[in-house]
Design a protein around this motif. Structure first.
Motif, short mmCIF file in Angstrom:
data_model
loop_
_atom_site.label_atom_id
_atom_site.label_comp_id
_atom_site.label_asym_id
_atom_site.label_seq_id
_atom_site.Cartn_x
_atom_site.Cartn_y
_atom_site.Cartn_z
N ILE A 338 0.96 -1.29 -0.09
CA ILE A 338 0.07 -0.33 0.08
C ILE A 338 0.58 1.88 0.04
O ILE A 338 0.73 2.36 -0.25
CB ILE A 338 -1.27 0.15 1.18
CG1 ILE A 338 -0.13 -0.06 2.33
CG2 ILE A 338 -1.90 -1.35 1.08
CD1 ILE A 338 -0.92 0.01 3.62
N PHE A 341 0.10 3.97 -2.69
CA PHE A 341 -1.02 4.74 -3.03
C PHE A 341 -1.23 5.53 -1.79
O PHE A 341 -1.31 5.50 -0.82
CB PHE A 341 -1.98 3.01 -3.09
CG PHE A 341 -1.60 2.36 -4.17
CD1 PHE A 341 -1.54 2.54 -5.43
CD2 PHE A 341 -1.29 1.41 -3.75
CE1 PHE A 341 -1.69 1.28 -6.14
CE2 PHE A 341 -0.73 -0.42 -4.84
CZ PHE A 341 -0.79 0.55 -6.06
N SER A 342 -2.32 6.30 -2.43
CA SER A 342 -2.96 7.15 -1.43
C SER A 342 -4.78 6.86 -1.66
O SER A 342 -5.41 7.04 -0.49
CB SER A 342 -3.14 8.20 -2.54
OG SER A 342 -4.08 9.34 -3.38
N ARG A 343 -4.74 5.85 -2.27
CA ARG A 343 -5.93 5.10 -2.70
C ARG A 343 -6.37 3.86 -2.93
O ARG A 343 -5.44 3.58 -4.40
CB ARG A 343 -7.15 6.42 -3.24
CG ARG A 343 -8.39 5.99 -3.14
CD ARG A 343 -10.12 6.57 -3.23
NE ARG A 343 -11.14 6.57 -4.00
CZ ARG A 343 -11.56 6.34 -2.68
NH1 ARG A 343 -11.49 7.06 -1.93
NH2 ARG A 343 -13.44 6.20 -2.60
N VAL A 344 -6.74 3.10 -2.99
CA VAL A 344 -6.82 1.83 -3.92
C VAL A 344 -7.55 0.75 -3.35
O VAL A 344 -7.77 0.62 -1.82
CB VAL A 344 -5.21 1.11 -3.56
CG1 VAL A 344 -4.98 0.69 -1.70
CG2 VAL A 344 -4.68 -0.09 -4.37
N HIS A 348 -7.79 -5.16 -5.19
CA HIS A 348 -6.32 -5.00 -6.37
C HIS A 348 -5.26 -5.52 -5.53
O HIS A 348 -4.41 -5.83 -5.63
CB HIS A 348 -5.85 -3.57 -6.75
CG HIS A 348 -4.90 -3.56 -7.77
ND1 HIS A 348 -4.24 -4.19 -8.07
CD2 HIS A 348 -3.60 -2.58 -6.65
CE1 HIS A 348 -3.23 -3.35 -8.71
NE2 HIS A 348 -2.58 -3.26 -7.92
N CYS A 383 -12.62 1.15 -0.98
CA CYS A 383 -11.39 0.48 -1.38
C CYS A 383 -10.39 1.34 0.16
O CYS A 383 -11.43 1.30 1.29
CB CYS A 383 -11.21 2.55 -2.35
SG CYS A 383 -11.82 2.32 -4.00
#
Length: 422
Positions: A338, A341-344, A348, A383
């Motif tokens: 993670i 990422f800032s949003r995932v 995924h 998310c």
């Protein structure tokens, strides 16, 4: 059992040994025991017949007959010394223990023998049978009854100062408290066992058991290096005696290597001269875990847990440590995934780590609560939203420190003015 008895002679014993089948040999031995003669030679032959009979009944898995044999022999026990009686009784109880699925029978047999020894005032034998009964109750997970039995027995044995039995009982108490997750009392009981053992000669098997328990307790405190050395001592003792517990000592040695991130040493230990003697499912399980740990692969880790369920999950000691190892490995992998990422999407992340979405979502929520990273789960969108680490503003601590210093100055001035006024 035939009504006609045979003479208690070596010829009768030889006749039993030459019998065509075990049933015939058992019948002959029973007929020898029926002989009413109580001469020293007859008693000696009957003792040999009892030993042979208990061995045959064990081989034939006739546990109930072994139990009946103990009741049948009670008049005979009145004719022989108490030490020999104790040897025969413990030998028959050991024979029953070697027959599979007889734990309930062993418990009821021990209870019967405790009642008989109390009535006959055979203290020495009773204490040993009670210790055996406590061990069986512990294996049967009847912890409170086992603890009550042991607490009274320890006081009695300490008063008699029977050091060898005291070592057995203290060791059993340590195992019992460990099963109840009471680590301080488990350590105290083990220390008492070591103290008693230092005052006498302890058989190698017993010393190995003490070392094995010491290793288990140190591993529980995450002191894996010390635990490894104790497991190694236990392994050497059991290996020399060809005791079946040697493979478990070796298994726990490998566990310690994995827990201190030295999984690469596992293959070398298994392929050593001592390790090759014990190659089998237990060591294969630890090798699979070591490979998964070396590759930092959660998928391989889960495969190992699934393929070697009996060796890993059903062994409470290994399972406890591997659970914490699995959690650490999962957290490290999730943090690494993670990070960019800032949003995932959670799906995924689950695809990348090759685990189910529910499992990953549950672990991420736990990590957020434990403040492993700053973020929140948007379950509507499915998310994970990761926040930047909030930077602490240096002005607040500095202001608090200034106020604290001003307070000290005011206090000092107040003390001085009070002295001047006085």
């Amino acid at each position: 059992m035939s009504t006609s008895y045979l003479p208690a002679t070596t010829d009768s014993i030889a006749q039993a040994l030459e019998a065509k089948n075990p049933s015939e040999a058992i019948s002959i031995l029973y007929r020898i025991l029926d002989n009413p003669s109580s001469s020293p030679e007859s008693l000696r032959i009957k003792e040999q017949a009892i030993t042979n009979l208990s061995d045959l009944l064990r081989q034939e898995n006739r546990a109930e007959e072994l139990r009946s044999l103990l009741t049948l022999l009670r008049p005979f026990f009145a004719l022989i010394p108490k030490a020999k009686t104790a040897k025969i009784v413990r030998g028959i109880i050991d024979a029953v223990a070697k027959i599979p699925d007889t734990s309930d029978l062993q418990i009821s047999l021990c209870r019967e023998m405790v009642q008989w020894t109390r009535a006959e005032k055979r203290t020495f034998l009773r204490q040993r049978v009670e210790a055996r009964l406590a061990a069986l109750l512990m294996e049967n997970k009847e912890y409170s009854e086992a603890l009550n039995l042991l607490s009274g027995l320890i006081k009695e044995v300490r008063r008699l100062d029977d050091k060898l039995l005291l070592v057995d009982i203290d060791l059993l108490e340590s195992k019992l408290h460990f099963s109840l997750r009471n680590l301080p009392k488990a350590k105290a009981a083990l220390t008492a066992a070591r103290t008693a053992a230092n005052a006498i000669y302890v058989p190698p098997a017993q010393q190995g058991t003490i070392d094995l328990q010491s290793g288990i307790l140190h591993a529980e405190e995450k002191d894996y290096k010390t635990a490894y050395s104790y497991f190694f001592e236990a392994f050497e003792a059991f290996n020399a005696l060809e005791d079946s517990r040697a493979v478990f000592s070796l298994k726990y040695m490998l566990l310690c290597k994995i827990m201190v991130s030295q999984a690469d040493d596992v293959a070398g230990i298994i392929s050593s001269k001592a390790g090759l003697r014990y190659v089998g499912p237990e060591l294969d399980a630890m090798k699979a875990v070591a490979d998964a740990h070396s590759k930092r692969s959660l998928k391989l880790f889960e495969t190992a847990l699934r393929d070697f369920k009996a060796q890993l999950e059903e062994d409470p000691i290994v399972h406890r440590h591997l659970s914490s190892l699995y959690d650490t490995l999962l957290e490290q992998n999730l943090c690494r995934l993670i990070e960019p990422f800032s949003r995932v999407e959670i799906a995924h992340i689950a695809d990348l780590i090759e685990l189910s979405v529910d499992h990953v979502e549950k672990k991420l929520s736990q990590m957020i609560l434990d403040k492993k990273f700053a973020g929140t789960l948007d379950q509507g969108a499915g998310c994970l939203v990761i926040f930047d680490d909030p930077k602490t503003d240096a002005i607040y601590p500095a202001t608090l420190e200034t106020i604290s210093n001003v307070g000290k100055v005011v206090d000092s001035l107040y003390v001085r003015s009070a002295k001047i006024m006085a």
